[in-house]
Design a protein around this motif. Structure first.
Motif, PDB file in Angstrom:
ATOM      1  N   GLY A   8     -19.351 -71.504 -41.328  1.00 19.40           N
ATOM      2  CA  GLY A   8     -18.307 -71.282 -42.316  1.00 19.40           C
ATOM      3  C   GLY A   8     -19.156 -70.295 -43.713  1.00 19.40           C
ATOM      4  O   GLY A   8     -19.049 -69.571 -43.383  1.00 19.40           O
ATOM      5  N   THR A   9     -20.042 -70.897 -44.571  1.00 18.90           N
ATOM      6  CA  THR A   9     -20.190 -70.224 -45.591  1.00 18.90           C
ATOM      7  C   THR A   9     -21.254 -68.465 -45.176  1.00 18.90           C
ATOM      8  O   THR A   9     -21.036 -67.526 -46.462  1.00 18.90           O
ATOM      9  CB  THR A   9     -21.031 -71.248 -46.530  1.00 18.90           C
ATOM     10  OG1 THR A   9     -21.958 -71.705 -45.981  1.00 18.90           O
ATOM     11  CG2 THR A   9     -20.200 -72.044 -47.382  1.00 18.90           C
ATOM     12  N   SER A  11     -21.391 -66.925 -42.433  1.00 16.85           N
ATOM     13  CA  SER A  11     -20.156 -66.415 -41.472  1.00 16.85           C
ATOM     14  C   SER A  11     -19.433 -65.548 -42.236  1.00 16.85           C
ATOM     15  O   SER A  11     -18.904 -64.047 -42.133  1.00 16.85           O
ATOM     16  CB  SER A  11     -19.489 -67.907 -40.582  1.00 16.85           C
ATOM     17  OG  SER A  11     -20.644 -68.199 -39.959  1.00 16.85           O
ATOM     18  N   SER A 196     -23.221 -74.751 -36.035  1.00 16.15           N
ATOM     19  CA  SER A 196     -22.305 -74.374 -36.303  1.00 16.15           C
ATOM     20  C   SER A 196     -22.303 -73.748 -35.243  1.00 16.15           C
ATOM     21  O   SER A 196     -20.779 -73.300 -34.839  1.00 16.15           O
ATOM     22  CB  SER A 196     -22.472 -72.824 -37.814  1.00 16.15           C
ATOM     23  OG  SER A 196     -22.046 -73.957 -38.648  1.00 16.15           O
ATOM     24  N   VAL A 229     -31.786 -68.369 -44.878  1.00 20.18           N
ATOM     25  CA  VAL A 229     -31.038 -67.910 -45.567  1.00 20.18           C
ATOM     26  C   VAL A 229     -30.634 -68.336 -46.902  1.00 20.18           C
ATOM     27  O   VAL A 229     -30.986 -68.466 -48.293  1.00 20.18           O
ATOM     28  CB  VAL A 229     -30.566 -66.211 -45.722  1.00 20.18           C
ATOM     29  CG1 VAL A 229     -29.699 -66.325 -47.101  1.00 20.18           C
ATOM     30  CG2 VAL A 229     -30.703 -65.404 -45.281  1.00 20.18           C
ATOM     31  N   ILE A 285     -30.177 -57.917 -43.712  1.00 17.44           N
ATOM     32  CA  ILE A 285     -28.695 -58.386 -42.845  1.00 17.44           C
ATOM     33  C   ILE A 285     -29.089 -59.472 -43.481  1.00 17.44           C
ATOM     34  O   ILE A 285     -28.131 -60.070 -44.427  1.00 17.44           O
ATOM     35  CB  ILE A 285     -28.894 -59.394 -42.112  1.00 17.44           C
ATOM     36  CG1 ILE A 285     -31.111 -59.659 -41.987  1.00 17.44           C
ATOM     37  CG2 ILE A 285     -29.436 -58.209 -40.973  1.00 17.44           C
ATOM     38  CD1 ILE A 285     -31.243 -61.294 -40.989  1.00 17.44           C
TER      39      ILE A 285
END
Ligand code: GDP
Length: 306
Positions: A8-9, A11, A196, A229, A285
């Motif tokens: 989700g958030t 990706s 995920s 992160v 990244i």
């Protein structure tokens, strides 16, 4: 063609970046966090990716539709119903649309493609499977659905295990298998590895396709140094017996990915990643804003052409 495996958030940032640099991308989405609420089938990761690609996503929250209101859940609260899951009023239309089509006999794949088209998402989005797979978190208080742990309990309980109910019987979507076979590059997004990507890897047929495609699969680390992160990845990784580091991510992906992209500051970790039979690539990244998303996407798309 590029395929991206997404949660989700985290990706959605890379998904958006890739969509901005390539017309031919397909997103395969996690379904382990899907949940039935008020008789509606809610697919949080699929919706985050769909809203992200349709420029509808509320960027601040990282989920739901920007500018949405919450009268429905407020009214549910007034009526004494459980209302711990944030369902926006416009967002609700997505779940009603989906549930109605499922009840008419359409598959989750058909519904997801239709919703993406209706809402204006610019790339193809596929659920990993049409079967129900549910991520279950074990805690000292017992087992609970991932959403209950994360949203209702605020990720507070200790995590003693993570399981994927239904994954042993689930089959990957037909189109999922086709795109993995055809893609020149398959990217595992910077996502929560256990909650995920784990539910997708737990589907035997999907895992087998990735193992076959391994040399074309590149993963991006969601962990920099010894911290994610953002979000609860560390808790799930520890519960799964993994070290919270890019090397821990590598050990989880070693059978399905040929390379792992890590932060430049983690270069000392490269040797340990290579011991898992993976190439360690270093890049910037962290994606902050559309420029950061496009920069990492261009780097990965470039790897796809090499
Ligand atoms: P969830 O479904 O909301 O957990 O979202 P995802 O699984 O897609 O992504 C969450 C993961 O993405 C977290 O573990 C974060 O550490 C990671 N993440 C978030 N933003 C970034 C970023 O800009 N770069 C990298 N490398 N990882 C990120």
């Amino acid at each position: 063609m590029i395929t991206i495996l997404a949660g989700g958030t985290g990706s959605v940032k890379l998904v958006r970046g890739l969509a901005s640099v390539s017309k031919d991308i397909t997103v395969i989405c996690n379904v382990g966090d899907n949940i039935w609420l008020y008789g509606l089938y809610v697919c949080p990761d699929i919706d985050t990716v769909t809203y992200g690609l349709a420029c509808l996503l509320d960027e601040k929250r990282g989920w739901g539709i920007k500018g949405d209101t919450f009268s429905f859940v407020d009214q549910m609260k007034r009526m004494g119903r459980p209302a711990w899951f944030g369902l926006g009023d416009r967002d609700l239309a997505t779940h009603v649309y989906r549930t109605e089509m499922l009840r008419r006999g359409k598959s989750l794949t058909e519904v997801t493609i239709a919703l993406a088209k209706t809402l204006g998402a610019t790339s193809k989005i596929l659920p990993a499977t049409d079967d129900e797979v549910e991520t279950v978190i074990s805690t000292p208080r017992g087992e609970m659905h991932l959403q209950e742990f994360w949203v209702k309990r605020g990720a507070r309980p200790a995590v003693t295990g993570v399981a994927f109910r239904g994954a042993d019987r689930a089959r990957p979507g037909r189109q999922v298998v086709e795109v993995i076979k055809k893609s020149e590059r398959i990217i595992i997004a910077p996502a929560n590895p256990v909650s995920s990507i784990g539910p997708m890897l737990a589907i035997g047929g999907l895992r087998r396709e990735l193992v076959r495609a391994k040399e074309r699969v590149v993963a991006v680390s969601p962990i920099i140094g010894s911290r994610p992160v953002s979000g609860p990845a560390a808790k799930y990784m520890k519960a799964a017996g993994l070290e919270v580091s890019p090397a821990g991510v590598a050990s989880y992906y070693k059978e399905v990915a040929g390379s792992l992209v890590i932060a430049k500051t983690d270069w000392k970790m490269a040797g340990r990643i290579e011991q898992f039979g993976m190439e360690a690539a270093r890049a910037d990244i962290i994606m902050t804003g559309p420029r950061g998303e496009a920069r990492l996407a261009r780097y990965l798309a470039g790897k796809a052409r090499n």
